[in-house]
Scaffold this active site. Structure first.
Site, PDB file in Angstrom:
ATOM      1  N   HIS A   6      -4.208 -26.619 -26.488  1.00 48.57           N
ATOM      2  CA  HIS A   6      -3.552 -26.548 -27.786  1.00 48.57           C
ATOM      3  C   HIS A   6      -3.687 -27.856 -28.578  1.00 48.57           C
ATOM      4  CE1 HIS A   6      -1.602 -24.449 -30.905  1.00 48.57           C
ATOM      5  NE2 HIS A   6      -0.853 -25.511 -31.114  1.00 48.57           N
ATOM      6  N   TYR A  56      -5.309 -29.103 -32.519  1.00 47.17           N
ATOM      7  CA  TYR A  56      -4.734 -30.036 -33.505  1.00 47.17           C
ATOM      8  C   TYR A  56      -5.589 -31.290 -33.680  1.00 47.17           C
ATOM      9  CZ  TYR A  56      -0.935 -26.959 -34.202  1.00 47.17           C
ATOM     10  OH  TYR A  56      -0.223 -25.851 -34.549  1.00 47.17           O
ATOM     11  N   HIS A  91      -8.238 -14.913 -35.550  1.00 48.76           N
ATOM     12  CA  HIS A  91      -7.330 -16.031 -35.854  1.00 48.76           C
ATOM     13  C   HIS A  91      -8.076 -17.370 -35.838  1.00 48.76           C
ATOM     14  CE1 HIS A  91      -4.114 -18.977 -35.373  1.00 48.76           C
ATOM     15  NE2 HIS A  91      -4.539 -19.271 -34.157  1.00 48.76           N
ATOM     16  N   PHE A  92      -8.867 -17.586 -34.774  1.00 51.84           N
ATOM     17  CA  PHE A  92      -9.455 -18.935 -34.736  1.00 51.84           C
ATOM     18  C   PHE A  92     -10.703 -19.063 -35.603  1.00 51.84           C
ATOM     19  CE2 PHE A  92     -10.996 -17.498 -30.407  1.00 51.84           C
ATOM     20  CZ  PHE A  92     -12.367 -17.620 -30.617  1.00 51.84           C
ATOM     21  N   HIS A  93     -11.239 -17.939 -36.060  1.00 52.32           N
ATOM     22  CA  HIS A  93     -12.309 -18.093 -37.048  1.00 52.32           C
ATOM     23  C   HIS A  93     -11.732 -18.426 -38.420  1.00 52.32           C
ATOM     24  CE1 HIS A  93     -15.041 -16.691 -33.926  1.00 52.32           C
ATOM     25  NE2 HIS A  93     -15.971 -17.319 -34.636  1.00 52.32           N
ATOM     26  N   ARG A 149     -11.451  -8.865 -26.766  1.00 49.81           N
ATOM     27  CA  ARG A 149     -12.281 -10.033 -27.056  1.00 49.81           C
ATOM     28  C   ARG A 149     -13.099 -10.360 -25.815  1.00 49.81           C
ATOM     29  NH1 ARG A 149      -8.779 -15.666 -26.465  1.00 49.81           N
ATOM     30  NH2 ARG A 149     -10.797 -16.550 -26.963  1.00 49.81           N
ATOM     31  N   ARG A 150     -14.062 -11.224 -25.973  1.00 50.40           N
ATOM     32  CA  ARG A 150     -14.875 -11.709 -24.855  1.00 50.40           C
ATOM     33  C   ARG A 150     -15.481 -10.577 -24.042  1.00 50.40           C
ATOM     34  NH1 ARG A 150     -10.962 -16.535 -22.692  1.00 50.40           N
ATOM     35  NH2 ARG A 150     -12.077 -18.078 -23.869  1.00 50.40           N
TER      36      ARG A 150
HETATM   37 FE1  HAS Z   1      -3.969 -20.946 -32.813  1.00 46.92          FE
HETATM   38  C1  HAS Z   1      -5.064 -19.080 -30.099  1.00 46.92           C
HETATM   39  C2  HAS Z   1      -0.728 -20.112 -32.123  1.00 46.92           C
HETATM   40  C3  HAS Z   1      -2.870 -22.966 -35.433  1.00 46.92           C
HETATM   41  C4  HAS Z   1      -7.089 -22.390 -33.000  1.00 46.92           C
HETATM   42  N1  HAS Z   1      -5.745 -20.759 -31.768  1.00 46.92           N
HETATM   43  C5  HAS Z   1      -5.976 -19.934 -30.686  1.00 46.92           C
HETATM   44  C6  HAS Z   1      -7.325 -20.111 -30.225  1.00 46.92           C
HETATM   45  C7  HAS Z   1      -7.896 -21.091 -31.029  1.00 46.92           C
HETATM   46  C8  HAS Z   1      -6.882 -21.473 -31.996  1.00 46.92           C
HETATM   47  C9  HAS Z   1      -9.291 -21.656 -30.900  1.00 46.92           C
HETATM   48  O1  HAS Z   1       0.839 -18.816 -29.853  1.00 46.92           O
HETATM   49  C10 HAS Z   1      -8.014 -19.344 -29.106  1.00 46.92           C
HETATM   50  C11 HAS Z   1      -7.902 -19.984 -27.768  1.00 46.92           C
HETATM   51  C12 HAS Z   1      -8.573 -19.125 -26.718  1.00 46.92           C
HETATM   52  O2  HAS Z   1      -9.814 -19.200 -26.603  1.00 46.92           O
HETATM   53  O3  HAS Z   1      -7.883 -18.374 -26.016  1.00 46.92           O
HETATM   54  N2  HAS Z   1      -2.133 -21.406 -33.657  1.00 46.92           N
HETATM   55  C13 HAS Z   1      -0.954 -20.952 -33.230  1.00 46.92           C
HETATM   56  C14 HAS Z   1       0.124 -21.479 -34.078  1.00 46.92           C
HETATM   57  C15 HAS Z   1      -0.504 -22.268 -35.029  1.00 46.92           C
HETATM   58  C16 HAS Z   1      -1.906 -22.239 -34.737  1.00 46.92           C
HETATM   59  C17 HAS Z   1       1.602 -21.220 -33.965  1.00 46.92           C
HETATM   60  N3  HAS Z   1      -4.803 -22.379 -34.011  1.00 46.92           N
HETATM   61  C18 HAS Z   1      -4.176 -23.086 -35.003  1.00 46.92           C
HETATM   62  C19 HAS Z   1      -5.113 -24.021 -35.587  1.00 46.92           C
HETATM   63  C20 HAS Z   1      -6.298 -23.865 -34.893  1.00 46.92           C
HETATM   64  C21 HAS Z   1      -6.093 -22.827 -33.909  1.00 46.92           C
HETATM   65  C22 HAS Z   1      -4.772 -24.977 -36.699  1.00 46.92           C
HETATM   66  C23 HAS Z   1      -7.604 -24.569 -35.037  1.00 46.92           C
HETATM   67  C24 HAS Z   1      -7.851 -25.522 -35.880  1.00 46.92           C
HETATM   68  N4  HAS Z   1      -3.071 -19.785 -31.422  1.00 46.92           N
HETATM   69  C25 HAS Z   1      -1.736 -19.610 -31.288  1.00 46.92           C
HETATM   70  C26 HAS Z   1      -1.470 -18.783 -30.090  1.00 46.92           C
HETATM   71  C27 HAS Z   1      -2.691 -18.484 -29.501  1.00 46.92           C
HETATM   72  C28 HAS Z   1      -3.688 -19.142 -30.365  1.00 46.92           C
HETATM   73  C29 HAS Z   1      -0.172 -18.344 -29.562  1.00 46.92           C
HETATM   74  C30 HAS Z   1      -2.946 -17.701 -28.217  1.00 46.92           C
HETATM   75  C31 HAS Z   1      -3.131 -16.257 -28.486  1.00 46.92           C
HETATM   76  C32 HAS Z   1      -3.433 -15.519 -27.202  1.00 46.92           C
HETATM   77  O4  HAS Z   1      -2.617 -14.675 -26.817  1.00 46.92           O
HETATM   78  O5  HAS Z   1      -4.474 -15.763 -26.561  1.00 46.92           O
HETATM   79  C33 HAS Z   1       0.245 -23.052 -36.124  1.00 46.92           C
HETATM   80  O6  HAS Z   1      -0.126 -24.386 -36.097  1.00 46.92           O
HETATM   81  C34 HAS Z   1       0.030 -22.508 -37.488  1.00 46.92           C
HETATM   82  C35 HAS Z   1       0.921 -23.218 -38.520  1.00 46.92           C
HETATM   83  C36 HAS Z   1       0.304 -23.090 -39.898  1.00 46.92           C
HETATM   84  C37 HAS Z   1       0.938 -22.681 -41.006  1.00 46.92           C
HETATM   85  C38 HAS Z   1       0.164 -22.578 -42.331  1.00 46.92           C
HETATM   86  C39 HAS Z   1       0.574 -23.628 -43.378  1.00 46.92           C
HETATM   87  C40 HAS Z   1      -0.388 -23.642 -44.541  1.00 46.92           C
HETATM   88  C41 HAS Z   1      -0.978 -24.730 -45.096  1.00 46.92           C
HETATM   89  C42 HAS Z   1      -1.963 -24.515 -46.205  1.00 46.92           C
HETATM   90  C43 HAS Z   1      -1.731 -25.372 -47.411  1.00 46.92           C
HETATM   91  C44 HAS Z   1      -2.552 -24.899 -48.550  1.00 46.92           C
HETATM   92  C45 HAS Z   1      -2.563 -25.438 -49.801  1.00 46.92           C
HETATM   93  C46 HAS Z   1      -3.420 -24.862 -50.850  1.00 46.92           C
HETATM   94  C47 HAS Z   1      -1.739 -26.616 -50.168  1.00 46.92           C
HETATM   95  C48 HAS Z   1       2.384 -22.327 -41.014  1.00 46.92           C
HETATM   96  C49 HAS Z   1      -0.742 -26.133 -44.602  1.00 46.92           C
HETATM   97  C50 HAS Z   1      -2.834 -23.587 -51.367  1.00 46.92           C
HETATM   98  C51 HAS Z   1      -3.154 -23.446 -52.824  1.00 46.92           C
HETATM   99  C52 HAS Z   1      -2.998 -22.306 -53.502  1.00 46.92           C
HETATM  100  C53 HAS Z   1      -3.227 -22.286 -54.960  1.00 46.92           C
HETATM  101  C54 HAS Z   1      -2.572 -21.029 -52.842  1.00 46.92           C
END
Ligand code: HAS
Length: 564
Positions: free
Chosen positions: A235, A239, A386-388, A451-452
């Site tokens: 994890h 980050y 999700h991760f793409h 998957r996989r």
């Molecule tokens: Fe994830 C699985 C939970 C974030 C990558 N994640 C993965 C895997 C990868 C990955 C590679 O809880 C697969 C691993 C594998 O091979 O098995 N992930 C989360 C959570 C977050 C999260 C809670 N993941 C990421 C990020 C990744 C990433 C970042 C890569 C860079 N993830 C999981 C969980 C799994 C998981 C489980 C396991 C699933 C399973 O069962 O296998 C959080 O960090 C997300 C918080 C983000 C937000 C969004 C805030 C939005 C922002 C945008 C600002 C935009 C602006 C512009 C200012 C709340 C900051 C907007 C402008 C306009 C005009 C609209």
């Protein structure tokens, strides 16, 4: 006037002065970027082949195995491309803000070569068909020892880079007593502290479990320990990718849009919170594993949700920068300030689309982390969707955005209007391809598509029939993405070798002049590392003891990592 050499020896006069990058420093960062771009091409090609195989319309030639290309795709893109790009980029940030001595540069080259040799070892093993164990290398899948030794070298090489970065900041602080460190140097240091603490887990598992087991010294191992150590690292790994993109969002994008950093203190606080909450959360990848007590899964899921706080702080800070800059330029109304944003500048457009993709990507992450909902999507292709969105869109589009100014800056060339235009086309192709592929992966995942697995069409059931449409859509998305990769490689070659000579700006923003001063306690490293370790011990000690004490036969509790 101070000469560059004098500044190099002492560091800049104050924390906002920037240093010019010397030729050897530029070569160092470029070396890392060459490896990253090769990884992009090789890994991307494997991704295309995967989507074609899953569509059911294509069979791999010459006896190549689906899991072999899946492993290359994961290892080369998730581990090699990201780590090399980030470490190279971070060296340039450190060299710009705090300076690098000749000795440090030599150590940085040692880091590069150790990582490169490791990468070649692992890649060759997979190409020879002796390491088709996917990038998570879960036991009991077993690879040739060279696969694990190569990975260990990549990690050791990255630690050397981390310690060079720590020394760079340490010497700067010594030369500037009482001053706050430059923001970007602070951010790099946090990212590397997180990386070192996290990668100790996977290094322990590789060195103590996998290498002896693959060499035949141990005949078995405790599988749950190995998976737990992997996700202790896995994890924070995501980050580690994200924080490198955040460095650009906080400190570089404001300069590109003609604005200032909203708040230095807020940016530092958000990085500190990422350090706290990135590591003690690995169980959210293991929610379906029976050997871990539900209470500790609950504790780690709660800590996972804490990560949302610095993420939303980041969104708030970015919106503030966009709005303040627009209003200063005279744009009025609730959303009038959006108009000032430089939509035709690829250095801004690519990372901006990355930010927008993080809204659904992050929402998906929150669904994944919610225990009951995780039961619906775990091991389905939803997770791949999700991760793409997160790493392959949010992070990679930001890295592309950085490349458009960093590479010409390093090679002494310019991002011409024509290259900027090609970059915009590349960004659009990437967005469309990833959009089609990722949405269809999410939907197919909700329909239970695994998957996989190359076998996503078996049975001829109605459900499998329905999957077929989405698999076809993924193949279309994958093909569009591969066109995007070829275009990116073309732009890279142009920026590296053929664009007209010139000076491309290295854009680093300054803070808003009327921002509140940054409190001194934000640089209390001992306190932040202490809290991080305390949180890790709290979240992992008891469940880890449980896992070892209740190990099944064949995984003796002591020596707890390898059986015999
Ligand atoms: Fe994830 C699985 C939970 C974030 C990558 N994640 C993965 C895997 C990868 C990955 C590679 O809880 C697969 C691993 C594998 O091979 O098995 N992930 C989360 C959570 C977050 C999260 C809670 N993941 C990421 C990020 C990744 C990433 C970042 C890569 C860079 N993830 C999981 C969980 C799994 C998981 C489980 C396991 C699933 C399973 O069962 O296998 C959080 O960090 C997300 C918080 C983000 C937000 C969004 C805030 C939005 C922002 C945008 C600002 C935009 C602006 C512009 C200012 C709340 C900051 C907007 C402008 C306009 C005009 C609209």
């Amino acid at each position: 006037m101070e000469t560059v050499k004098a500044i190099k020896e002492q560091g800049p006069n104050n924390s906002t002065d920037l240093l010019p990058l010397s030729k050897p420093e530029k070569r160092l960062t470029m070396a890392y970027i060459y490896v990253a771009i090769i990884a992009l091409f090789v890994g991307g090609l494997m991704g295309l082949l995967q989507t074609l195989v899953r569509s059911g319309k294509f069979t791999l030639p010459w006896g190549i195995d689906y899991y072999q290309i899946l492993t290359i795709h994961g290892v080369v893109l998730a581990l090699v491309l990201t780590t090399f790009f980030i470490i190279g980029f971070q060296f340039s940030l450190m060299n710009k803000t705090v300076g690098m001595s000749d000795k440090q540069r030599k150590s940085a080259w040692v880091s590069f070569w150790v990582m490169t040799i490791g990468t070649l070892m692992t890649a060759t093993t997979i190409l020879l068909g002796k390491g088709s164990v996917l990038y998570t290398f879960y036991a009991p899948l077993q690879a040739h020892p060279a696969f694990y030794i190569g990975l260990a070298l990549v990690i050791i090489g990255s630690w050397i880079a981390a310690f060079v970065n720590f020394r760079q900041l340490y010497l700067w602080k010594k030369a500037h007593p009482g001053e706050k460190s430059p923001l970007l140097a602070f951010m790099v240091t946090i990212n590397m502290i997180m990386w070192v603490i996290a990668s100790m887990g996977v290094a322990a598992s590789v060195l103590i479990q996998f290498i002896p087991w693959s060499l035949g010294i141990a005949s078995t191992m405790n599988v749950l320990v190995s998976r737990t150590l992997f996700w202790y690292f896995g994890h924070p790994l995501v980050y580690f990718w994200l924080l490198a993109a955040y460095m650009a969002w906080y400190a570089i994008i404001p300069k590109i849009i003609g604005g200032k950093i909203f708040s230095d203190a807020l940016a530092r606080l958000s990085f500190i919170l990422f350090l706290f909450f990135s590591i003690p959360v690995g169980f959210h990848h293991q929610l379906t594993e029976p050997g871990i007590d539900a209470t500790w899964k609950f504790v780690q899921v709660s800590l996972t949700f804490m990560v949302v706080i610095p993420t939303l702080m980041t969104a708030f800070s970015l919106f503030a920068t966009f709005e303040i800059t627009g209003r200063k330029k005279g744009f009025k109304g609730l959303f009038g300030w959006l108009k000032h944003l430089p939509w035709k500048d690829v250095r801004f457009l690519a990372p901006f689309i990355g930010m927008v993709a993080f809204i659904p990507g992050g929402a998906g992450g929150i669904i994944n982390a919610s225990h009951q909902m995780n039961a619906v999507i775990h091991n389905t292709i939803w997770v791949t969707g999700h991760f793409h969105l997160t790493v392959a869109t949010t992070v990679i589009l930001t890295f592309f955005g950085i490349s458009y100014w960093l590479i010409p800056h390093l090679t002494g060339r310019r991002l011409t209007k024509q290259l900027n235009k090609l970059g915009i086309i590349q960004t659009i192709i990437w967005t469309v391809g990833m959009g089609i592929m990722s949405i269809s992966m999410h939907i197919q995942g909700l329909l239970g598509g695994p998957r996989r697995s190359a076998f996503s069409e078996y049975g001829g059931t109605e459900q499998a029939h329905e999957w077929g449409y989405y698999q076809l859509a993924q193949a279309v998305g994958g093909t569009i993405l591969f066109i995007g990769i070829i275009l990116m490689v073309y732009i890279f070659i142009k920026m590296a070798f053929f664009a007209p000579k010139g000076d491309e700006e290295y854009p680093i923003a300054e803070e808003e002049p009327d921002a509140e001063p940054t409190p001194k306690f934000l640089e209390n490293w001992k306190l932040w590392i202490g809290i991080t370790i305390a949180l890790i011990l709290f979240a992992y000690t008891i469940p880890f003891i449980d896992i070892i004490q209740n190990a099944p036969p064949g995984s003796p509790p002591f020596p707890f990592l390898v059986g015999n």
